[in-house]
Each structure stands twice: as structure tokens, then as C-alpha cells.
Design a protein around this motif. Sequence first.
Motif, PDB file in Angstrom:
ATOM      1  N   ASN A  56      11.872  61.896  32.945  1.00 45.85           N
ATOM      2  CA  ASN A  56      10.829  62.632  33.665  1.00 45.85           C
ATOM      3  C   ASN A  56       9.696  62.969  32.669  1.00 45.85           C
ATOM      4  O   ASN A  56       9.960  63.502  31.589  1.00 45.85           O
ATOM      5  N   THR A  57       8.450  62.655  33.058  1.00 37.54           N
ATOM      6  CA  THR A  57       7.321  62.815  32.115  1.00 37.54           C
ATOM      7  C   THR A  57       7.194  64.250  31.604  1.00 37.54           C
ATOM      8  O   THR A  57       7.022  64.484  30.403  1.00 37.54           O
ATOM      9  N   ILE A  58       7.270  65.224  32.519  1.00 44.89           N
ATOM     10  CA  ILE A  58       7.083  66.626  32.111  1.00 44.89           C
ATOM     11  C   ILE A  58       8.265  67.078  31.231  1.00 44.89           C
ATOM     12  O   ILE A  58       8.066  67.746  30.212  1.00 44.89           O
ATOM     13  N   GLU A  59       9.481  66.687  31.612  1.00 43.87           N
ATOM     14  CA  GLU A  59      10.648  67.053  30.784  1.00 43.87           C
ATOM     15  C   GLU A  59      10.540  66.421  29.396  1.00 43.87           C
ATOM     16  O   GLU A  59      10.874  67.051  28.384  1.00 43.87           O
ATOM     17  N   ALA A  60      10.025  65.194  29.336  1.00 51.05           N
ATOM     18  CA  ALA A  60       9.877  64.523  28.034  1.00 51.05           C
ATOM     19  C   ALA A  60       8.876  65.289  27.159  1.00 51.05           C
ATOM     20  O   ALA A  60       9.090  65.457  25.954  1.00 51.05           O
ATOM     21  N   ILE A  61       7.808  65.792  27.768  1.00 52.42           N
ATOM     22  CA  ILE A  61       6.835  66.585  26.988  1.00 52.42           C
ATOM     23  C   ILE A  61       7.494  67.884  26.517  1.00 52.42           C
ATOM     24  O   ILE A  61       7.444  68.245  25.338  1.00 52.42           O
ATOM     25  N   PHE A  99      -1.576  67.046  31.700  1.00 50.31           N
ATOM     26  CA  PHE A  99      -0.935  66.599  32.950  1.00 50.31           C
ATOM     27  C   PHE A  99      -1.203  67.572  34.089  1.00 50.31           C
ATOM     28  O   PHE A  99      -1.507  67.164  35.206  1.00 50.31           O
ATOM     29  N   VAL A 100      -1.115  68.857  33.799  1.00 55.13           N
ATOM     30  CA  VAL A 100      -1.247  69.858  34.868  1.00 55.13           C
ATOM     31  C   VAL A 100      -2.691  69.915  35.401  1.00 55.13           C
ATOM     32  O   VAL A 100      -2.911  70.066  36.605  1.00 55.13           O
ATOM     33  N   TRP A 101      -3.676  69.747  34.527  1.00 51.03           N
ATOM     34  CA  TRP A 101      -5.075  69.825  34.972  1.00 51.03           C
ATOM     35  C   TRP A 101      -5.475  68.635  35.845  1.00 51.03           C
ATOM     36  O   TRP A 101      -6.436  68.718  36.604  1.00 51.03           O
TER      37      TRP A 101
END
Length: 245
Positions: A56-61, A99-101
Motif C-alpha cells: 500500500n503506497t501510504i503504508e510504504a511511506i 499524496f494527500v494534497w
Amino acid sequence: MSSISFDITIKAVILDIEGTVAPITFVKDVLFPYFLRAIPDTLSPLTYPIQSSSTNTIEAILSNFPSEVTESKESTFKHIEYLVKNDIKDSTLKSLQGFVWTAGYESGEIKAPLYDDAIAALHRWNEEGKKIFIYSSGSVKAQKLLFQYVNVNDKSVDFNGLLSGYFDITTSGYKFETTSYVNIIKDIQFSPEESLFLSDNVKEVSAALEAGLNSLIVVREGNAPLSEEDLKVSKTITSFDQISI
Ligand SMILES: CSCCC(=O)C(=O)COP(=O)(O)O
Ligand SMILES: [Mg+2]
């Protein structure tokens, strides 16, 4: 208005973002609050503790934070909130913000307010064949988003075509360090003498000068006040119109 010129022709301009091409209030009152509002929904669907092996991209960050931080949603949120409230230039936070923006820019809720003289200079320097680069603590992803959605008469206009490259703390190092500017000079393949770095932050200007670049302090309404000592570091400008390159 007096004009500032240089010993040799400037071929590359390297620009800071916050307090230089865009107001600090845009970052503090629009971008950071948007990010903090979106964070609970971003963190909710994730699996805790966060695993570094996650696809998962966010988990990886998030897995780049210390493992005790990402034990639970609550501890992750607390850490992120602390970093944002203290404006800590943490590479994991900066990556997450990019990512969030994205959703905020894509929905039209966020548009970047660049100073008029900065917009004019981006066009002018391009027509003159200068190369323009960005160096910000914001991630390269966040930089590209910001320049993709520039507010021009309430419409989003993409300025990325006017830019030749982007640097952040992961590509080049922290902005107060001389070596970061040495790294950028190696990457852009212009000499320091034919390069100009513009920033509101005197410590950044000082580091760039130390690396042999030309550098000016940008003064904008709402920027941190400059001391007598700061004013000895370099010349100041209040508009890019004052530069003759
Ligand atoms: C380009 S992202 C928004 C700004 C940001 O997060 C930031 O830290 C700005 O730092 P700068 O080096 O542009 O002053
Ligand atoms: Mg700045």
C-alpha cells in the motif's frame, strides 16, 4: 526601482517556494490545515502496526517513520500532527503531504497563489532561454502539484512546462547545508557563478553563497523579519522585477 545585475550572465535560476514565489500564508493557512483535516481518513483504512513490506503506497511511506510511531492510528496521527504544528522538514511527512494534497488540487479546492512578479518572471526567463529549477523542502511530488494548479484569474493553470527540474531534501539534502547546493549544481550542469538561488530564508541564502552560487534574499509581506545581521548576508529584493539577468 533599482535593478540588481551580476558579473556574468545568469543561465540557471533556482527558486525556493514558500515565502519566495508563493505566500507563507498559503502553506500555513491552506496546505497544512487541508492536510491535517484529511489525515484521519487517510490513516483509518490502514493496517497497524505499519509494515515496511506493505504494498500500500501510504503504508510504504509511513513505514519510514520509527516503528514505535506507527504502532497504532492514534500514535501515527499524534506524530504527524506534532511534525506539522512545528513545521518540521521531515522527509516522510513531506512525502505523505504530496499524496494527500493531490485530491485537494484535483477537486479544485486548492489552487496555488503565485506572486504576479514570479509568474511574469517564469515566462520572461523562459523566453530568454534561462533554465528554471525548484528547490523546496516540500517533496518533488508536492512541488509538481503546486505548479500544476496555479491560480490565474480563478482558473488552474499548469506552469510545469516552464520548469527544468525539481529538488527536495531527499534528492539534494537540507536547505541550510552548503553541500545541498553543491549537489544541485552537479545535477543541473551549470557553474555556480552562472546560477542564481532566490529564497526568503537567510540561512538558505547563506548556504548557497558558501557553495559559490549567486543568491538574493526575497522579502515578501508576511515573511519573517530580517535582522541587521541578516541584511549583511546578501542583497534583498521585494519583486523578481528587480533582477536583471
Ligand atoms: C511545495 S510543498 C509546500 C510547501 C512545504 O511543504 C514546505 O515545506 C515549503 O518549504 P520551502 O522550502 O519551499 O520554503
Ligand atoms: Mg522559503
